[in-house]
Scaffold this motif. Structure first.
Motif, PDB file in Angstrom:
ATOM      1  N   LEU A   1       9.452   5.710  -4.883  1.00 25.69           N
ATOM      2  CA  LEU A   1       8.240   6.525  -4.938  1.00 25.69           C
ATOM      3  C   LEU A   1       8.569   8.019  -4.888  1.00 25.69           C
ATOM      4  O   LEU A   1       7.886   8.829  -5.506  1.00 25.69           O
ATOM      5  CB  LEU A   1       7.308   6.165  -3.774  1.00 25.69           C
ATOM      6  CG  LEU A   1       6.738   4.738  -3.811  1.00 25.69           C
ATOM      7  CD1 LEU A   1       6.068   4.403  -2.486  1.00 25.69           C
ATOM      8  CD2 LEU A   1       5.741   4.600  -4.946  1.00 25.69           C
ATOM      9  N   TYR A   2       9.628   8.385  -4.131  1.00 23.07           N
ATOM     10  CA  TYR A   2       9.992   9.802  -4.046  1.00 23.07           C
ATOM     11  C   TYR A   2      10.477  10.329  -5.397  1.00 23.07           C
ATOM     12  O   TYR A   2      10.448  11.526  -5.639  1.00 23.07           O
ATOM     13  CB  TYR A   2      11.068  10.018  -2.983  1.00 23.07           C
ATOM     14  CG  TYR A   2      10.529   9.847  -1.581  1.00 23.07           C
ATOM     15  CD1 TYR A   2       9.696  10.822  -1.037  1.00 23.07           C
ATOM     16  CD2 TYR A   2      10.804   8.709  -0.829  1.00 23.07           C
ATOM     17  CE1 TYR A   2       9.167  10.668   0.232  1.00 23.07           C
ATOM     18  CE2 TYR A   2      10.287   8.550   0.442  1.00 23.07           C
ATOM     19  CZ  TYR A   2       9.468   9.528   0.969  1.00 23.07           C
ATOM     20  OH  TYR A   2       8.940   9.370   2.218  1.00 23.07           O
ATOM     21  N   TYR A   3      10.945   9.416  -6.227  1.00 19.65           N
ATOM     22  CA  TYR A   3      11.451   9.811  -7.537  1.00 19.65           C
ATOM     23  C   TYR A   3      10.429   9.526  -8.642  1.00 19.65           C
ATOM     24  O   TYR A   3      10.735   9.654  -9.819  1.00 19.65           O
ATOM     25  CB  TYR A   3      12.764   9.071  -7.834  1.00 19.65           C
ATOM     26  CG  TYR A   3      13.909   9.571  -6.978  1.00 19.65           C
ATOM     27  CD1 TYR A   3      14.715  10.613  -7.422  1.00 19.65           C
ATOM     28  CD2 TYR A   3      14.167   9.028  -5.723  1.00 19.65           C
ATOM     29  CE1 TYR A   3      15.755  11.090  -6.649  1.00 19.65           C
ATOM     30  CE2 TYR A   3      15.205   9.499  -4.938  1.00 19.65           C
ATOM     31  CZ  TYR A   3      15.995  10.527  -5.407  1.00 19.65           C
ATOM     32  OH  TYR A   3      17.027  11.005  -4.637  1.00 19.65           O
ATOM     33  N   GLY A   4       9.227   9.099  -8.251  1.00 11.39           N
ATOM     34  CA  GLY A   4       8.219   8.765  -9.248  1.00 11.39           C
ATOM     35  C   GLY A   4       8.597   7.547 -10.055  1.00 11.39           C
ATOM     36  O   GLY A   4       8.133   7.360 -11.170  1.00 11.39           O
ATOM     37  N   LYS A   5       9.468   6.689  -9.483  1.00 12.99           N
ATOM     38  CA  LYS A   5       9.918   5.491 -10.197  1.00 12.99           C
ATOM     39  C   LYS A   5       9.676   4.276  -9.326  1.00 12.99           C
ATOM     40  O   LYS A   5       9.539   4.386  -8.118  1.00 12.99           O
ATOM     41  CB  LYS A   5      11.416   5.581 -10.508  1.00 12.99           C
ATOM     42  CG  LYS A   5      11.768   6.684 -11.442  1.00 12.99           C
ATOM     43  CD  LYS A   5      13.262   6.753 -11.618  1.00 12.99           C
ATOM     44  CE  LYS A   5      13.616   7.854 -12.605  1.00 12.99           C
ATOM     45  NZ  LYS A   5      15.039   8.011 -12.778  1.00 12.99           N
ATOM     46  N   ARG A   6       9.687   3.103  -9.956  1.00 11.74           N
ATOM     47  CA  ARG A   6       9.559   1.885  -9.174  1.00 11.74           C
ATOM     48  C   ARG A   6      10.545   0.866  -9.656  1.00 11.74           C
ATOM     49  O   ARG A   6      10.957   0.865 -10.766  1.00 11.74           O
ATOM     50  CB  ARG A   6       8.163   1.327  -9.294  1.00 11.74           C
ATOM     51  CG  ARG A   6       7.186   2.127  -8.473  1.00 11.74           C
ATOM     52  CD  ARG A   6       6.150   1.343  -7.701  1.00 11.74           C
ATOM     53  NE  ARG A   6       6.074  -0.054  -7.939  1.00 11.74           N
ATOM     54  CZ  ARG A   6       4.916  -0.708  -8.048  1.00 11.74           C
ATOM     55  NH1 ARG A   6       3.797  -0.061  -7.999  1.00 11.74           N
ATOM     56  NH2 ARG A   6       4.916  -2.006  -8.211  1.00 11.74           N
TER      57      ARG A   6
ATOM     58  N   GLY B   1       0.769  -1.234   0.000  1.00 17.46           N
ATOM     59  CA  GLY B   1       0.000   0.000   0.000  1.00 17.46           C
ATOM     60  C   GLY B   1       0.802   1.287   0.000  1.00 17.46           C
ATOM     61  O   GLY B   1       0.238   2.357   0.174  1.00 17.46           O
ATOM     62  N   ALA B   2       2.133   1.206  -0.167  1.00 20.47           N
ATOM     63  CA  ALA B   2       2.922   2.438  -0.243  1.00 20.47           C
ATOM     64  C   ALA B   2       2.735   3.070  -1.622  1.00 20.47           C
ATOM     65  O   ALA B   2       2.841   2.386  -2.638  1.00 20.47           O
ATOM     66  CB  ALA B   2       4.402   2.136   0.008  1.00 20.47           C
ATOM     67  N   THR B   3       2.433   4.358  -1.627  1.00 23.57           N
ATOM     68  CA  THR B   3       2.222   5.076  -2.882  1.00 23.57           C
ATOM     69  C   THR B   3       2.948   6.416  -2.802  1.00 23.57           C
ATOM     70  O   THR B   3       3.446   6.782  -1.727  1.00 23.57           O
ATOM     71  CB  THR B   3       0.727   5.378  -3.092  1.00 23.57           C
ATOM     72  OG1 THR B   3       0.285   6.180  -1.983  1.00 23.57           O
ATOM     73  CG2 THR B   3      -0.100   4.109  -3.158  1.00 23.57           C
ATOM     74  N   MET B   4       2.978   7.150  -3.894  1.00 22.84           N
ATOM     75  CA  MET B   4       3.551   8.496  -3.828  1.00 22.84           C
ATOM     76  C   MET B   4       2.761   9.338  -2.833  1.00 22.84           C
ATOM     77  O   MET B   4       3.305  10.218  -2.180  1.00 22.84           O
ATOM     78  CB  MET B   4       3.529   9.161  -5.206  1.00 22.84           C
ATOM     79  CG  MET B   4       4.682   8.739  -6.072  1.00 22.84           C
ATOM     80  SD  MET B   4       4.670   9.623  -7.652  1.00 22.84           S
ATOM     81  CE  MET B   4       5.496  11.126  -7.181  1.00 22.84           C
TER      82      MET B   4
END
Lengths: 290, 244
Positions: A285-290, A188-191
């Protein structure tokens, strides 16, 4: 996560080595003379070679001895202790087999248990990390145990057991991939939760924190090669499980076993590369990447 | 042992105001400047003036766009550094005991003389707060400027973290979260300060204060002009054309 060659070598070779040492310790094969020297030497070589490879990824390998101190909280520390304890405990059995001393095999049984514990601690280094949801699941220890036991049985020349364990290994890999593909969403971790701004609206990166690379991007936000995941999964299954299994079923000869083990190893490297390369760290997530 | 203390007397940390932060990176520069010259190994740079620069930082400022469902998008500048978690996973995974949380004030630190640079603590941190220094080979992280806040050789107004001291908009606040009357505790209570990624179970000490609600124009003062009712021939034409 960055698939560092040193860590891939460590987990694959040590896993196989400790699996084989467990088989030797239990006396599933009881070689004598120079055959014992060669087989025990192979087990020790794989286990120790892997451990040495792991120290090359340290920033300060000269201080590696300090890692034996924190067994109360750290799985990495427990791993180091369990590995050394296994190697020491099995030494008299190896010596006795080689020189025909006829010493008690009890240290071998204890050593085999310790070898299994070592494999468990190695897997827990990864499985404990909540930050890498794909690893933070029971299929991680399952996969590590299956690799070690199947590899150990193959090296010990236990054809029938090896085939059964290879089937279990295939199942554990498929389970790891099946559950792994769903884990990130499940955690459930999201930006939105990473920035805490999710309650206000849809969060996206407006301006990156830096325009060049850094340690975080190189180490934990590794996105190279994921497009070949499906092919690599098939390749890993075929090389690590299917072909070695078929070879063992078809031919019972030491050369066939060697061919099966080598094919299995290539597959194991592919599977372990995927284990790292596919694992997504929440910091992405902080970088908008996964 | 790298077990966590059961309880810390103080909980020193930062309250970071996302409403006031303008994303100027003064805190990033001040942090790098201060932590380059005293406590522990300096924060090295690799190829700083070349094509592919890289370096160790303990604090980085991101910028996000937040698009509410029914209002204009807003830009939020977002400084990211160690949150000095109560249940810091970076501490318990450390195999050497180099990573520790202080029982007296809750600051999470690295004993660089015992760090082997295995990187597992950085893997265990959800917030990307730790960076392995490429030259020293040891893990670097925010110390909450432990060498400033208790430093009696500094004037009293300088005894706070460099990032807080340097912030031109006062967006960063330093204090004790264990004291309900401290500035940071009151700010957090008043402004609805939140923790990052609570689902990771780290119980961070630092809090972020959300952007304040933006005003919205009810309607444009020019709106009536946009709704002209045509009359006469133009009105007849408008109705006819509307029916086709």
């Amino acid at each position: 996560m960055h698939p560092a060659p040193s860590v891939i070598l460590f987990t694959v070779l040590s896993g196989l080595g400790f699996g084989f040492l467990a088989a030797l310790g239990l006396g599933i094969v009881q070689p004598a003379g120079w055959a014992a020297f060669a087989l025990w030497g192979l087990g020790y070589g794989l286990a120790v070679g892997g451990l040495l490879a792991s120290t090359t990824h340290l920033g300060r390998p000269d201080r590696a001895w300090r890692a034996f101190s924190q067994w109360r909280s750290s799985w990495l520390s427990r791993e180091g202790i369990a590995a050394v304890a296994t190697l020491l405990m099995l030494a008299p059995v190896a010596l006795s087999d080689w020189l025909g001393l006829g010493w008690s095999r009890w240290p071998g049984i204890i050593g085999a248990v310790l070898a299994l514990a070592t494999i468990g601690t190695t897997s827990m280094i990864y499985a404990q990390l909540k930050t890498v949801p794909r690893w933070n699941h029971w299929t991680t220890p399952a996969q590590f145990f299956a690799f070690a036991l199947a590899g150990g049985a193959m090296l010990a020349g236990q054809g029938a057991w090896a085939v059964i364990l290879l089937v279990i290994l295939a199942a554990s890999l498929v389970a790891h991939w099946y559950f792994g593909d769903r884990r990130f969403a499940e955690v459930g971790a999201t930006m939105g939760s990473a920035t805490g701004l999710g309650a206000l609206g849809a969060v996206s990166v407006f301006d990156p924190a830096h325009t060049a690379g850094n340690y975080l991007l190189r180490e934990m936000i590794y996105v190279v090669g994921r497009k070949h995941v499906a092919k690599l999964r098939v390749l890993a299954l075929v090389l690590a499980c299917l072909i070695p299994g078929l070879i063992l079923l078809a031919v019972a000869h030491p050369m066939a076993t060697a061919a099966a083990v080598l094919t299995h190893l290539i597959g194991a490297f592919a599977a372990r590369w995927l284990f790292f390369a596919q694992a997504e760290h929440v910091v992405g997530l902080y970088y908008g990447k996964r | 042992m790298t077990c966590l203390p059961a309880k810390t007397d103080k909980k020193l940390g930062l309250a970071i105001d996302l409403d006031t932060c303008v994303g100027c990176n003064a805190c990033v520069t001040a942090c790098k400047g201060w932590n380059d010259q005293g406590y522990g190994a300096p924060l090295s740079d690799q190829n700083p003036y070349g094509a592919d620069p890289s370096g160790t930082f303990l604090n980085r400022v991101h910028s996000y766009q937040v698009q509410p469902a029914d209002a204009a998008a807003i830009t939020v500048n977002f400084p990211r550094s160690c949150l000095h978690c109560d249940d810091a996973p970076c501490v318990t995974v450390c195999p050497t005991g180099a990573s520790y949380k202080r029982a007296e004030d809750g600051i999470v630190l690295v004993n660089e003389d015992a760090c082997i640079g295995c990187g597992l603590c950085a893997w265990a941190c959800p917030y990307g707060a730790r960076e392995l220094d490429a030259v020293a080979g040891v893990m670097k992280k925010c110390t909450l400027c432990v060498d400033r806040i208790y430093n009696e050789n500094l004037p009293e107004e300088d005894r706070e973290p460099a990032c807080v001291r340097s912030c031109p908009t006062g967006a960063r606040h330093f204090g004790d979260f264990a004291d309900p009357d401290s500035k940071v505790s009151r700010l957090t209570a008043e402004r609805g300060g939140f923790a990052l990624m609570p689902e990771m179970g780290t119980n961070p000490v630092n809090r972020y204060l959300p952007p304040r609600k933006k005003d919205a124009l009810d309607a444009s003062p020019l709106a009536p002009l946009l709704d002209i009712k045509a009359t006469g021939f133009a009105g007849w034409l408008d109705r006819m054309l509307g029916k086709i």
